[in-house]
Design an enzyme around this catalytic site. Structure first.
Site, short mmCIF file in Angstrom:
data_model
loop_
_atom_site.label_atom_id
_atom_site.label_comp_id
_atom_site.label_asym_id
_atom_site.label_seq_id
_atom_site.Cartn_x
_atom_site.Cartn_y
_atom_site.Cartn_z
N HIS A 1 0.87 -1.14 -0.06
CA HIS A 1 0.05 -0.03 0.11
C HIS A 1 0.82 1.21 -0.13
CE1 HIS A 1 -3.20 2.36 0.52
NE2 HIS A 1 -4.14 1.51 1.08
N ASP B 1 -11.54 -3.98 -18.30
CA ASP B 1 -11.93 -4.77 -19.32
C ASP B 1 -10.63 -4.95 -20.22
OD1 ASP B 1 -12.91 -5.82 -21.46
OD2 ASP B 1 -14.46 -4.57 -22.01
#
Length: 457
Positions: A170, A404
């Site tokens: 992170h 996508d």
């Protein structure tokens, strides 16, 4: 609960930016990054339907995935870098040198793909087979530690689908930065690497000078981190032992449910300035449900004044006095805590009280996102040790399901470290739905989770 899934390693390789495409670069950590130095690695899975046999994936799909990933790392090179942690008083920093790369493991799983992505409760251990493991930390002369920041695994389910698993630290990137990376990789892959113009709006800003520190938070955060790091012990427990009695389940709140919640709140509230967003009402709903579920195990209800806490983070890119590009790559999050008495949460108006508390905190961010920031680390340490904390990860605004690669939207996306850390995932499935992922202990054949009715009648 038996694990029905096994994986077979097909290939292991390293993927980095094209040779000589990125100069040696050192990035300092800002005060936004430092609180995440001791955070457990983030683990995100993306499941896609891909009804082709393994040999088709290896010969046709995999080369495009690799090439597009390399081209993406050319712009998002911090993820292919190392975190350098020299001894105190030297500051940790991110360093990229030519040749740095990210390990990529290709595996095959003969298992039920549809079962794995289903919403119903199932063994929490299943997903961890598809999680990439970070390369171990190296210790150099002088006790300087070198920590790789990312690792990846792609698992093919023959004639069913694939899973892209990404593990990252992170400290290198927050949710918005990471998902910009994933969407860039997906867009380049979708064009088969031929049209890099497709990521023009996502190109990252690596200029750390845009982050100002008017309150002098960096030295204070570093001092706290050095104290914690000196006593930090890595969790060496086996994941199967940690999750042996846990199940996971996904709940989808439809648009009608969310609107019903909002209507209930606004019809009872006289405060017209109350912040009643999808995020606020969903978080309030999660908080109250979980506390009521925990109370189903409690026989002593005398301590109704006990304080419970709710934690979330907020993107500060548009909330500060100094301008920060929306594509700034790194961390730019405010750490927020809200507290209520147990009696307020489990009472008749529990969701209303939770909405007021969370909504008030969200509203305060617009005028003072860094208010109380000097206590972020101390508050986290103190509150997390109390054991009455619910933390939510993710946001509907991250657009996770817009990633996508050319195979359509993900069938499912999961944040896997929540199984261990106790995070609860909140994300958009589509414009009309919000997805909640909950992980809970199982007792016998009963899953201890309560989702009260949203009926407004």
């Amino acid at each position: 609960m038996a694990q029905p899934y096994t994986v077979k390693v097909l290939e292991q390789c390293q993927i980095g930016p094209p040779p000589n495409s990125v100069p040696t670069t050192s990035l300092p950590l800002t005060f936004f990054d430092i609180p995440w130095l001791l955070c457990r690695p983030m683990q995100r899975l993306f499941f896609y339907e891909l009804p082709y046999p393994t040999h088709h994936f290896i010969q046709t799909v995999l080369p495009i995935l690799k090439n597009s990933l390399s081209l993406t790392f050319q712009h998002f090179f911090p993820l292919a870098s190392n975190l350098i942690c020299p001894p105190q008083p030297h500051k940790p920093h991110i360093l990229y040198t030519d040749g740095n790369s990210v390990p990529l493991t290709i595996t095959e799983c003969i298992g039920n793909f549809d079962h794995l992505i289903a919403n119903y409760a199932q063994d929490a251990r299943d997903l961890h087979l598809f999680v990439a493991q970070l390369t171990p930390t190296r210790v150099l002369h002088g006790n300087t530690r070198v920590l790789p920041l990312m690792s990846m695994q792609v698992t093919v389910f023959p004639n069913s689908g694939i899973c892209i698993g990404v593990t990252f630290c992170h400290v290198a990137a927050d949710g918005r930065a990471f998902h910009n990376f994933m969407k860039s990789w997906a867009s380049i892959c979708k064009t088969k690497g031929g049209h890099l113009a497709c990521i023009d709006t996502l190109l990252p800003c690596h200029n750390r000078d845009v982050i100002k520190d008017p309150n002098g938070l960096e030295p204070n955060f570093l001092e706290e981190w050095w104290k914690w790091a000196s006593t930090w012990k890595e969790d060496t427990r086996l994941i199967n032992d940690v999750l042996a009695d846990k199940v996971r389940a996904t709940y989808v709140l439809g648009r009608a449910h969310i609107e019903n919640l909002k209507h209930r709140i606004t019809s009872q509230c006289m405060d017209k300035d109350l912040h009643v967003s999808t995020f606020v009402v969903t978080c309030a709903f999660i908080w109250v449900c979980l506390i009521k579920s925990q109370d189903s195990l409690v026989s002593d209800f005398s301590d109704m004044d006990k304080i419970y806490y709710f934690n979330f983070v907020a993107d500060c890119r548009k909330r500060l006095e100094f301008p920060i590009p929306s594509t700034y790559f790194g961390n730019c999050l405010a750490i927020c805590f809200v507290s209520l008495k147990r009696s307020e949460l489990v009472g008749e108006n529990g969701i209303f009280e939770a909405v007021k508390a969370i909504g008030k905190k969200v509203g305060e961010l617009e005028s003072g996102a860094l208010e109380g920031a000097e206590k972020w680390l101390l508050d986290w340490k103190e509150i997390s040790e109390l054991g009455h904390l619910v933390t939510v990860a993710g946001s509907p605004k991250l657009g996770v399901y817009e990633t996508d690669f050319g195979w359509g939207r993900p069938k499912k996306s999961e944040v896997v470290q929540s199984d261990v850390s106790g995070l609860y995932l909140l994300q958009n499935v589509e414009l009309r739905m919000v997805q909640l992922r909950l992980v809970w202990h199982s007792v016998g054949n009963i899953w201890l989770i309560s989702m009260p009715s949203l009926n407004t009648a």
